[in-house]
Design an enzyme around this catalytic site. Structure first.
Site, PDB file in Angstrom:
ATOM      1  N   CYS A 233       0.870  -1.181   0.000  1.00 21.67           N
ATOM      2  CA  CYS A 233       0.000   0.000   0.000  1.00 21.67           C
ATOM      3  C   CYS A 233       0.901   1.223   0.000  1.00 21.67           C
ATOM      4  O   CYS A 233       1.769   1.341  -0.851  1.00 21.67           O
ATOM      5  CB  CYS A 233      -0.963  -0.014   1.177  1.00 21.67           C
ATOM      6  SG  CYS A 233      -0.173  -0.116   2.786  1.00 21.67           S
ATOM      7  N   ARG A 238      -2.226  -0.828   5.539  1.00 24.28           N
ATOM      8  CA  ARG A 238      -3.416  -1.333   4.841  1.00 24.28           C
ATOM      9  C   ARG A 238      -3.122  -2.671   4.186  1.00 24.28           C
ATOM     10  O   ARG A 238      -3.991  -3.547   4.118  1.00 24.28           O
ATOM     11  CB  ARG A 238      -3.871  -0.324   3.776  1.00 24.28           C
ATOM     12  CG  ARG A 238      -4.560   0.894   4.332  1.00 24.28           C
ATOM     13  CD  ARG A 238      -4.900   1.884   3.229  1.00 24.28           C
ATOM     14  NE  ARG A 238      -3.722   2.612   2.744  1.00 24.28           N
ATOM     15  CZ  ARG A 238      -3.744   3.488   1.748  1.00 24.28           C
ATOM     16  NH1 ARG A 238      -4.862   3.722   1.107  1.00 24.28           N
ATOM     17  NH2 ARG A 238      -2.654   4.127   1.389  1.00 24.28           N
TER      18      ARG A 238
END
Lengths: 279, 95
Positions: A233, A238
């Site tokens: 990410c 994430r």
């Protein structure tokens, strides 16, 4: 591996707040939420100041991890339940990190702090102090961590899953829409990467989608389950969420998190970058 | 931050926010609500938690956005079209 081995529900959590050998830990980048009220008895782990090396760009080493968990009062045989804000991004990152240092008895609170709050469950402002322990960490398991050279070699070879938003993937934005736009030198994505935003793996209340929904999602997006997978990410949190979905929930064998992610890749000299929607 | 003692509702205005050339979506909802930004296709783009006073803010790109608030007392949403940089107000009622 079944879902019960890696996730607990908010209901289970509330029923086990006093259970001996169970430690709750809230992990966030911004710990003001914890300070304003946390799950009763939960210790606080600050992603930025406690999990990251203060000088180099890396996370704390084995010795640092031992010191941190010892100071938090976490023992090697404790069941650690991690939760946090941002739909468990940083908690998922910490989960990956606990696994990397060999703490297998760890689970995520499904839905994290958001689900706990949306359920209307009690938060506590009391200070939490657990007696220090003598925690021992294992050498890092790099079978779940990808580094930059491996990522460059994975182009057109392995599954690369970019879990950022479509605007970050295409190069319109350098950071999520709710954060100031600071990041890598260049915008875009790694060539051949699929764009499967992390949020597609989560329900609105922050809980993970069902195994069937997850399997269908990644199949539809073009993930080849016969190949190794690297998720990335912007800074690796994430993608920890997606690593959790692919490796812990769906049980795919070879899944790595590239925690250097776009802030590293998008600043490397000479590596290929693609812009646009990639399709 | 309000001290919660009945002061009039304060709303960010273009004069007191530096949008730094970006689209900024800002608004008010119930305090502590989880506020989700969805693009024109309904895809998730970001989420913040509103302040105790209910304020929230997103940095976005030009386009049509839906902003959806979740709270233990109920949910609500509103849409906004931002054609260019600057501050765009998005109040959301929840219930």
């Amino acid at each position: 591996m079944s879902r019960e081995d890696v996730l607990v529900s908010t209901e289970w959590a509330e029923n086990n707040l006093q259970t001996t050998g169970v430690v709750f830990a809230e992990v966030d980048e911004d710990t003001t939420a914890y300070d304003g009220g946390h799950i009763p008895g939960a210790v606080k782990i600050d992603w930025k100041t406690e999990l990251q090396d203060p000088v180099r760009r890396d996370f704390v080493d084995q010795d640092g991890f031992e010191k941190l968990l010892s100071a938090k009062g976490i023992s090697n045989d404790d069941l650690v339940i991690l939760y946090g804000g941002n739909n468990n991004w940083f908690a998922a990152y910490a989960y990956w990190y606990f696994k990397l240092y060999g703490h297998d008895n760890v689970k995520l609170l499904d839905g994290g702090r958001k689900k706990w709050e949306l359920d209307g469950r009690a938060l506590d402002k009391g200070e939490v102090n657990r007696p220090a322990t003598q925690y021992k960490a294992s050498t890092p398991d790099t079978s779940i961590r990808a580094f930059r050279d491996e990522v460059v070699e994975a182009i057109n070879t392995k599954n690369l899953v970019d879990v950022r938003s479509p605007d970050e993937f295409s190069g319109k934005l350098l950071a999520p829409a709710h954060l100031p736009q600071e990041a890598a030198q260049r915008a875009g994505h790694i060539p051949s990467a699929l764009n499967v935003p992390w949020a597609k793996a989560a329900n609105e209340d922050g809980t993970f989608k069902s195994d069937d929904e997850l399997r269908e999602l990644y199949k539809t997006e073009g993930l080849d389950e016969s190949k190794p997978t690297i998720a990335y990410c912007r800074i690796g949190e994430r993608s920890s969420h997606t690593w959790f979905a692919l490796h812990e929930l769906l049980g795919l064998a070879d899944v790595k998190n590239y925690d250097g992610s776009w802030t590293e890749y998008g600043s490397l000299v000479g590596v290929p970058i693609e812009t646009g929607d990639g399709k | 931050m309000s001290d919660g003692c009945g002061a009039p509702v304060q709303t960010a205005t273009p004069a007191d926010i530096d949008t730094n050339g970006q689209v900024v979506l800002a608004g008010k909802t119930v305090g502590g609500a989880y506020v989700r930004l969805l693009n024109a296709d309904g895809e998730f783009a970001g989420e913040v938690q509103a302040s105790a006073d209910g304020d929230f803010r997103f940095y976005a790109a030009p386009g049509t956005w839906t902003v959806r608030a979740l709270h233990r007392t109920g949910n609500g949403e509103a849409s906004v079209t931002a054609q260019g940089p600057g501050l765009h107000q998005v109040p959301i009622a929840v219930g």
